[in-house]
Motif scaffolding. Structure first.
Motif, PDB file in Angstrom:
ATOM      1  N   ALA A 120     -79.917 -51.638 -32.900  1.00 12.16           N
ATOM      2  CA  ALA A 120     -79.323 -51.130 -34.130  1.00 12.16           C
ATOM      3  C   ALA A 120     -80.147 -49.974 -34.675  1.00 12.16           C
ATOM      4  CB  ALA A 120     -79.252 -52.260 -35.157  1.00 12.16           C
ATOM      5  N   PRO A 121     -79.537 -49.072 -35.430  1.00 12.10           N
ATOM      6  CA  PRO A 121     -80.309 -48.017 -36.092  1.00 12.10           C
ATOM      7  C   PRO A 121     -81.398 -48.641 -36.962  1.00 12.10           C
ATOM      8  CG  PRO A 121     -77.953 -47.602 -36.289  1.00 12.10           C
ATOM      9  CD  PRO A 121     -78.091 -48.981 -35.727  1.00 12.10           C
ATOM     10  N   GLY A 122     -82.610 -48.128 -36.822  1.00 12.92           N
ATOM     11  CA  GLY A 122     -83.713 -48.663 -37.616  1.00 12.92           C
ATOM     12  C   GLY A 122     -84.320 -49.930 -37.054  1.00 12.92           C
ATOM     13  N   ALA A 123     -83.901 -50.353 -35.852  1.00 14.04           N
ATOM     14  CA  ALA A 123     -84.421 -51.600 -35.280  1.00 14.04           C
ATOM     15  C   ALA A 123     -85.829 -51.439 -34.725  1.00 14.04           C
ATOM     16  CB  ALA A 123     -83.483 -52.112 -34.188  1.00 14.04           C
ATOM     17  N   GLY A 124     -86.280 -50.198 -34.550  1.00 14.37           N
ATOM     18  CA  GLY A 124     -87.655 -49.985 -34.101  1.00 14.37           C
ATOM     19  C   GLY A 124     -87.803 -49.653 -32.635  1.00 14.37           C
ATOM     20  N   LYS A 125     -86.805 -48.996 -32.049  1.00 12.64           N
ATOM     21  CA  LYS A 125     -86.925 -48.634 -30.634  1.00 12.64           C
ATOM     22  C   LYS A 125     -88.115 -47.700 -30.422  1.00 12.64           C
ATOM     23  CE  LYS A 125     -82.748 -47.039 -29.917  1.00 12.64           C
ATOM     24  NZ  LYS A 125     -82.150 -47.173 -31.265  1.00 12.64           N
ATOM     25  N   GLY A 126     -88.209 -46.666 -31.244  1.00 11.37           N
ATOM     26  CA  GLY A 126     -89.332 -45.740 -31.119  1.00 11.37           C
ATOM     27  C   GLY A 126     -90.660 -46.402 -31.417  1.00 11.37           C
ATOM     28  N   THR A 127     -90.676 -47.269 -32.415  1.00 12.10           N
ATOM     29  CA  THR A 127     -91.910 -47.959 -32.803  1.00 12.10           C
ATOM     30  C   THR A 127     -92.436 -48.842 -31.684  1.00 12.10           C
ATOM     31  OG1 THR A 127     -91.218 -47.971 -35.119  1.00 12.10           O
ATOM     32  CG2 THR A 127     -92.911 -49.564 -34.480  1.00 12.10           C
ATOM     33  N   ASN A 128     -91.535 -49.497 -30.963  1.00 12.01           N
ATOM     34  CA  ASN A 128     -91.952 -50.486 -29.962  1.00 12.01           C
ATOM     35  C   ASN A 128     -92.009 -49.949 -28.535  1.00 12.01           C
ATOM     36  OD1 ASN A 128     -92.172 -53.177 -31.468  1.00 12.01           O
ATOM     37  ND2 ASN A 128     -90.196 -52.418 -32.171  1.00 12.01           N
ATOM     38  N   THR A 129     -91.640 -48.701 -28.338  1.00 12.00           N
ATOM     39  CA  THR A 129     -91.608 -48.160 -26.976  1.00 12.00           C
ATOM     40  C   THR A 129     -92.979 -48.193 -26.313  1.00 12.00           C
ATOM     41  OG1 THR A 129     -89.682 -46.753 -27.376  1.00 12.00           O
ATOM     42  CG2 THR A 129     -91.155 -46.097 -25.607  1.00 12.00           C
ATOM     43  N   ASP A 130     -94.021 -47.761 -27.018  1.00  9.43           N
ATOM     44  CA  ASP A 130     -95.359 -47.740 -26.415  1.00  9.43           C
ATOM     45  C   ASP A 130     -95.816 -49.144 -26.038  1.00  9.43           C
ATOM     46  OD1 ASP A 130     -95.616 -45.021 -26.491  1.00  9.43           O
ATOM     47  OD2 ASP A 130     -96.749 -44.964 -28.363  1.00  9.43           O
ATOM     48  N   PHE A 131     -95.475 -50.126 -26.866  1.00 10.69           N
ATOM     49  CA  PHE A 131     -95.871 -51.501 -26.558  1.00 10.69           C
ATOM     50  C   PHE A 131     -95.146 -52.006 -25.313  1.00 10.69           C
ATOM     51  CE2 PHE A 131     -95.444 -56.125 -26.980  1.00 10.69           C
ATOM     52  CZ  PHE A 131     -96.781 -56.477 -27.091  1.00 10.69           C
ATOM     53  N   ILE A 132     -93.872 -51.677 -25.191  1.00  9.95           N
ATOM     54  CA  ILE A 132     -93.108 -52.081 -24.002  1.00  9.95           C
ATOM     55  C   ILE A 132     -93.679 -51.409 -22.764  1.00  9.95           C
ATOM     56  CG2 ILE A 132     -90.837 -52.030 -22.903  1.00  9.95           C
ATOM     57  CD1 ILE A 132     -89.634 -52.093 -25.759  1.00  9.95           C
ATOM     58  N   LYS A 133     -94.022 -50.132 -22.876  1.00  4.41           N
ATOM     59  CA  LYS A 133     -94.639 -49.416 -21.755  1.00  4.41           C
ATOM     60  C   LYS A 133     -95.923 -50.105 -21.311  1.00  4.41           C
ATOM     61  CE  LYS A 133     -95.330 -45.063 -21.933  1.00  4.41           C
ATOM     62  NZ  LYS A 133     -95.746 -43.755 -22.488  1.00  4.41           N
ATOM     63  N   LYS A 134     -96.748 -50.459 -22.267  1.00  9.66           N
ATOM     64  CA  LYS A 134     -98.020 -51.113 -21.948  1.00  9.66           C
ATOM     65  C   LYS A 134     -97.781 -52.470 -21.299  1.00  9.66           C
ATOM     66  CE  LYS A 134    -102.329 -52.691 -24.111  1.00  9.66           C
ATOM     67  NZ  LYS A 134    -103.073 -52.824 -25.400  1.00  9.66           N
ATOM     68  N   THR A 135     -96.815 -53.216 -21.818  1.00 10.73           N
ATOM     69  CA  THR A 135     -96.516 -54.538 -21.281  1.00 10.73           C
ATOM     70  C   THR A 135     -96.068 -54.460 -19.829  1.00 10.73           C
ATOM     71  OG1 THR A 135     -95.881 -55.327 -23.487  1.00 10.73           O
ATOM     72  CG2 THR A 135     -95.095 -56.603 -21.603  1.00 10.73           C
ATOM     73  N   ARG A 136     -95.265 -53.452 -19.503  1.00 16.29           N
ATOM     74  CA  ARG A 136     -94.750 -53.294 -18.138  1.00 16.29           C
ATOM     75  C   ARG A 136     -95.589 -52.331 -17.305  1.00 16.29           C
ATOM     76  NH1 ARG A 136     -92.311 -57.292 -16.442  1.00 16.29           N
ATOM     77  NH2 ARG A 136     -91.396 -56.039 -14.791  1.00 16.29           N
ATOM     78  N   MET A 137     -96.713 -51.857 -17.874  1.00 11.86           N
ATOM     79  CA  MET A 137     -97.636 -50.963 -17.174  1.00 11.86           C
ATOM     80  C   MET A 137     -96.938 -49.691 -16.692  1.00 11.86           C
ATOM     81  SD  MET A 137     -99.955 -53.695 -15.043  1.00 11.86           S
ATOM     82  CE  MET A 137    -100.739 -55.083 -15.886  1.00 11.86           C
ATOM     83  N   LEU A 138     -96.133 -49.117 -17.562  1.00 11.28           N
ATOM     84  CA  LEU A 138     -95.477 -47.846 -17.268  1.00 11.28           C
ATOM     85  C   LEU A 138     -96.297 -46.721 -17.899  1.00 11.28           C
ATOM     86  CD1 LEU A 138     -91.769 -48.848 -18.042  1.00 11.28           C
ATOM     87  CD2 LEU A 138     -92.911 -48.809 -15.818  1.00 11.28           C
ATOM     88  N   THR A 139     -96.461 -45.630 -17.175  1.00 10.01           N
ATOM     89  CA  THR A 139     -97.287 -44.529 -17.673  1.00 10.01           C
ATOM     90  C   THR A 139     -96.474 -43.312 -18.094  1.00 10.01           C
ATOM     91  OG1 THR A 139     -97.588 -43.736 -15.401  1.00 10.01           O
ATOM     92  CG2 THR A 139     -99.258 -45.237 -16.268  1.00 10.01           C
ATOM     93  N   CYS A 140     -95.229 -43.232 -17.666  1.00 10.96           N
ATOM     94  CA  CYS A 140     -94.427 -42.051 -17.976  1.00 10.96           C
ATOM     95  C   CYS A 140     -93.790 -42.172 -19.360  1.00 10.96           C
ATOM     96  CB  CYS A 140     -93.335 -41.862 -16.925  1.00 10.96           C
ATOM     97  SG  CYS A 140     -92.229 -43.278 -16.778  1.00 10.96           S
ATOM     98  N   ALA A 141     -93.457 -41.026 -19.923  1.00 13.45           N
ATOM     99  CA  ALA A 141     -92.774 -41.014 -21.214  1.00 13.45           C
ATOM    100  C   ALA A 141     -91.363 -41.572 -21.049  1.00 13.45           C
ATOM    101  CB  ALA A 141     -92.714 -39.588 -21.754  1.00 13.45           C
ATOM    102  N   PRO A 142     -90.809 -42.161 -22.098  1.00  9.71           N
ATOM    103  CA  PRO A 142     -89.442 -42.687 -21.989  1.00  9.71           C
ATOM    104  C   PRO A 142     -88.423 -41.559 -21.922  1.00  9.71           C
ATOM    105  CG  PRO A 142     -90.200 -42.836 -24.243  1.00  9.71           C
ATOM    106  CD  PRO A 142     -91.379 -42.375 -23.436  1.00  9.71           C
ATOM    107  N   ILE A 143     -87.271 -41.871 -21.374  1.00  3.63           N
ATOM    108  CA  ILE A 143     -86.135 -40.951 -21.439  1.00  3.63           C
ATOM    109  C   ILE A 143     -85.340 -41.331 -22.681  1.00  3.63           C
ATOM    110  CG2 ILE A 143     -84.011 -40.176 -20.331  1.00  3.63           C
ATOM    111  CD1 ILE A 143     -85.260 -40.890 -17.642  1.00  3.63           C
TER     112      ILE A 143
END
Length: 401
Positions: free
Chosen positions: A54-77
């Motif tokens: 949903a708008p305002g659900a925090g996709k941008g806020t949580n993206t870095d945490f998801i990247k770290k959890t899955r050990m992804l190094t590239c920027a999101p699309i």
């Protein structure tokens, strides 16, 4: 009095010429990709995390945490960044969405970039039912390419795809409040950037300053995107994240949802090869009970050896351990004959485990010269065994200052 002007006929409503058939859209885009890149170069990411919400659900806020959890190094699309044309901005500012073909075309081309080969977060896709069907068609194509190149030297580039659907959800009231709060913070930030010349301005969305537009944006999500995302439950790994709470709570929800599951991510051949090795989490379920059973077995069935090992620990090891109480690490070299029995080493490790220590034993063999044949020059050696025992435990914290 002049007659009133004749009523003008209503202009005909423009016809929506956008193609809504997912198979036609996808086939058109795929044909272009094959023509531009060639089939052997259509190498998509091993793992794709489709981040929606949903708008305002925090996709941008949580993206870095998801990247770290899955050990992804590239920027999101980020789909909204891909669709940054003036026409797309006008639609987004009004709370609407852009055409499906443009979205699918840009996303597939972005996914082919080499930096995304191991995995990527795709923020904002799919948002419509047509995009959902295009996603399914993409995964079908990825599987087909994998089968095609499976036994070829290129097979390593077409791995088993893992698709996660992650939906961050907040209710309408929270979504609107967060959008308006973001709007206020963005304006303060941008004014500071303009005043000082330090930093970069943030995107300032009209929907973040107008409650009616913010509500409309949420309702567009509920009416179009929500159902589309829900329809993927039965097809891919689906993760519903309650994002209503504070960031720390949301992060814990994400962690629980993204726990590694090898059978879902590894190639079936790899899973079969590893099947005989127990998973650590399963191994420790009854570890304490098994330890107790072994120790009681030593005491009753190997009483003499058990007593000798315990005596060795008390007399030779514990005095050294006591001197390392601050560091929590003790190294002991021993040559006691009692340790030549493999069962004695097992007893030693289990005794320390029961007492709350971590014990590791390494057998170091040293060739010691004993006799030299003066005629042949041959040296006869005996093997000396040194048991290197490392004991680790929680050391003492010393207050400094």
């Amino acid at each position: 009095m002049p007659d009133s002007p004749a009523a003008q006929p209503l202009a005909p409503k423009p016809t929506d010429l956008e193609i809504k058939d997912a198979s036609l859209i996808f086939s058109s885009v795929w044909q272009e990709l094959e023509a531009n890149f060639g089939r052997s170069e259509l190498r998509f990411p091993k793992e794709i995390i489709l981040l929606g919400g949903a708008p305002g659900a925090g996709k941008g806020t949580n993206t870095d945490f998801i990247k770290k959890t899955r050990m992804l190094t590239c920027a999101p699309i980020v789909v909204s960044a891909l669709l940054d044309s003036p026409e797309a901005r006008a639609l987004k500012n009004a709370g609407n969405m852009v055409g499906d073909r443009e979205v699918v075309n840009l996303i597939l081309r972005a996914l082919l970039k080499p930096e995304y080969r191991d995995g990527v977060i795709l923020d904002g896709f799919p948002r419509t039912k047509v995009q959902v069907e295009c996603l399914k068609l993409l995964v079908d194509k990825m599987q087909a390419l994998r089968r095609e190149f499976y036994s070829t030297p290129l097979g390593i580039h077409f791995r088993q795809p893992t698709i996660h659907i992650m939906v961050l959800f907040v209710d309408e009231r929270e979504a609107v409040a967060r959008q308006l709060k973001r709007g206020r913070e963005t304006r303060v930030h941008n004014e500071e950037v303009a005043r000082t010349g330090i930093g970069e301005p943030l995107e300032d969305r009209p929907t973040d300053h107008d409650e009616a537009l913010a509500r409309r944006r949420y309702r567009v999500f509920k009416e179009q995107t929500w159902d589309a995302l829900q329809s993927l439950r039965e097809t891919f790994h689906y993760h519903f994240i309650n994002a209503q709470g504070p960031v720390e709570e949301v992060e814990q929800n994400i962690l629980r949802e993204l726990e590694y599951q090898s059978t879902l991510e590894l190639d079936p051949r790899t899973v079969d090869r590893l099947r005989g090795i127990p998973v650590a989490s399963e191994l420790i379920v009854h570890a304490r009970q098994e330890l107790v059973k072994r120790l009681d077995g030593y005491a009753f069935e190997h009483a003499e050896l058990f007593a000798r090992v315990v005596a060795f620990i008390e007399k030779k090891i514990i005095p050294i351990v006591l001197r390392h109480a601050i560091s929590g690490v003790a190294q002991i070299n021993a040559e006691e004959a009692v340790l030549d029995d493999p069962l004695a080493l097992a007893i030693l490790i289990d005794v320390f485990s029961e007492r709350g220590y971590h014990a590791v034993v390494d057998i170091h063999r040293i060739e010691v010269p004993e006799q030299v044949d003066l005629k042949t020059g041959q040296i006869r050696c005996r093997t000396k065994k040194v048991y290197r025992i490392q004991i680790r435990f929680q050391g003492s914290e010393i207050r400094r200052g």
